[in-house]
Write a protein that holds these residues in place. Structure first.
Motif, PDB file in Angstrom:
ATOM      1  N   ILE A  43       0.840  -1.196   0.000  1.00  0.00           N
ATOM      2  CA  ILE A  43       0.000   0.000   0.000  1.00  0.00           C
ATOM      3  C   ILE A  43       0.877   1.249   0.000  1.00  0.00           C
ATOM      4  CG2 ILE A  43      -1.956  -1.081   1.141  1.00  0.00           C
ATOM      5  CD1 ILE A  43      -1.029   0.353   3.740  1.00  0.00           C
ATOM      6  N   PHE A  44       2.199   1.062   0.092  1.00  0.00           N
ATOM      7  CA  PHE A  44       3.128   2.193   0.115  1.00  0.00           C
ATOM      8  C   PHE A  44       3.366   2.708  -1.303  1.00  0.00           C
ATOM      9  CE2 PHE A  44       4.327  -0.116   3.992  1.00  0.00           C
ATOM     10  CZ  PHE A  44       4.253   0.908   4.915  1.00  0.00           C
ATOM     11  N   TYR A  45       3.105   4.000  -1.510  1.00  0.00           N
ATOM     12  CA  TYR A  45       3.292   4.618  -2.819  1.00  0.00           C
ATOM     13  C   TYR A  45       4.765   4.953  -2.999  1.00  0.00           C
ATOM     14  CZ  TYR A  45       2.247   7.436  -6.891  1.00  0.00           C
ATOM     15  OH  TYR A  45       2.196   7.926  -8.166  1.00  0.00           O
ATOM     16  N   PRO A  46       5.355   4.605  -4.141  1.00  0.00           N
ATOM     17  CA  PRO A  46       6.787   4.875  -4.355  1.00  0.00           C
ATOM     18  C   PRO A  46       7.037   6.318  -4.769  1.00  0.00           C
ATOM     19  CG  PRO A  46       5.880   3.811  -6.283  1.00  0.00           C
ATOM     20  CD  PRO A  46       4.768   3.873  -5.264  1.00  0.00           C
ATOM     21  N   GLN A  47       8.276   6.736  -4.587  1.00  0.00           N
ATOM     22  CA  GLN A  47       8.695   8.054  -5.053  1.00  0.00           C
ATOM     23  C   GLN A  47       8.652   8.076  -6.565  1.00  0.00           C
ATOM     24  OE1 GLN A  47      12.474   9.375  -3.522  1.00  0.00           O
ATOM     25  NE2 GLN A  47      12.898  10.511  -5.363  1.00  0.00           N
ATOM     26  N   GLY A  48       8.188   9.174  -7.144  1.00  0.00           N
ATOM     27  CA  GLY A  48       8.193   9.296  -8.594  1.00  0.00           C
ATOM     28  C   GLY A  48       7.329  10.435  -9.082  1.00  0.00           C
ATOM     29  N   GLY A  49       7.727  11.041 -10.180  1.00  0.00           N
ATOM     30  CA  GLY A  49       6.941  12.108 -10.792  1.00  0.00           C
ATOM     31  C   GLY A  49       6.738  13.310  -9.896  1.00  0.00           C
ATOM     32  N   GLY A  50       7.685  13.596  -9.016  1.00  0.00           N
ATOM     33  CA  GLY A  50       7.556  14.715  -8.095  1.00  0.00           C
ATOM     34  C   GLY A  50       6.811  14.387  -6.814  1.00  0.00           C
ATOM     35  N   GLN A  51       6.217  13.197  -6.763  1.00  0.00           N
ATOM     36  CA  GLN A  51       5.481  12.752  -5.560  1.00  0.00           C
ATOM     37  C   GLN A  51       6.476  12.093  -4.594  1.00  0.00           C
ATOM     38  OE1 GLN A  51       1.895  12.403  -5.109  1.00  0.00           O
ATOM     39  NE2 GLN A  51       1.988  11.185  -3.262  1.00  0.00           N
ATOM     40  N   PRO A  52       6.537  12.547  -3.337  1.00  0.00           N
ATOM     41  CA  PRO A  52       7.411  11.872  -2.379  1.00  0.00           C
ATOM     42  C   PRO A  52       6.867  10.485  -2.029  1.00  0.00           C
ATOM     43  CG  PRO A  52       6.120  13.554  -1.272  1.00  0.00           C
ATOM     44  CD  PRO A  52       5.822  13.665  -2.740  1.00  0.00           C
ATOM     45  N   ALA A  53       7.748   9.614  -1.627  1.00  0.00           N
ATOM     46  CA  ALA A  53       7.354   8.252  -1.238  1.00  0.00           C
ATOM     47  C   ALA A  53       6.610   8.266   0.094  1.00  0.00           C
ATOM     48  CB  ALA A  53       8.592   7.370  -1.116  1.00  0.00           C
ATOM     49  N   ASP A  54       5.712   7.297   0.253  1.00  0.00           N
ATOM     50  CA  ASP A  54       5.043   7.100   1.539  1.00  0.00           C
ATOM     51  C   ASP A  54       6.055   6.631   2.583  1.00  0.00           C
ATOM     52  OD1 ASP A  54       2.521   7.730   0.576  1.00  0.00           O
ATOM     53  OD2 ASP A  54       1.923   5.645   0.277  1.00  0.00           O
ATOM     54  N   ASN A  55       5.661   6.727   3.837  1.00  0.00           N
ATOM     55  CA  ASN A  55       6.444   6.128   4.914  1.00  0.00           C
ATOM     56  C   ASN A  55       5.472   5.532   5.917  1.00  0.00           C
ATOM     57  OD1 ASN A  55       5.734   8.198   6.919  1.00  0.00           O
ATOM     58  ND2 ASN A  55       7.066   9.518   5.718  1.00  0.00           N
ATOM     59  N   GLY A  56       5.976   4.726   6.814  1.00  0.00           N
ATOM     60  CA  GLY A  56       5.113   4.082   7.803  1.00  0.00           C
ATOM     61  C   GLY A  56       5.826   2.919   8.456  1.00  0.00           C
TER      62      GLY A  56
END
Length: 75
Positions: A43-56
């Motif tokens: 469910i963690f979104y990866p870094q890419g396209g200017g979007q920061p990666a999720d954390n948790g």
């Protein structure tokens, strides 16, 4: 050489999901000494396209793993 199976990208089905169950399919240490987990689903979104990666956190009966960076590498 063994091919790593693709990770199912559960965040594409529900971008508001905060919990899911996954299996660790591999554990490696990166060139800079960080531990990397590969999962069968995430469910963690990866870094890419200017979007920061999720954390948790990833919690298990063996302990917890702090997720501070997420990358999509070859699926």
């Amino acid at each position: 050489m063994t091919t790593q199976p693709q990770t199912y990208l559960a965040y594409l089905d529900n971008s508001y999901g905060f919990e899911d169950e996954a299996k660790i399919t591999a554990i490696t240490v990166t060139g800079d000494g960080r531990t990397a987990l590969m999962l069968n689903r995430t469910i963690f979104y990866p870094q890419g396209g200017g979007q920061p990666a999720d954390n948790g956190l990833i919690l298990s009966s063996n302990g917890k793993f702090a997720v501070s960076d997420v990358r999509l590498i070859d699926g």
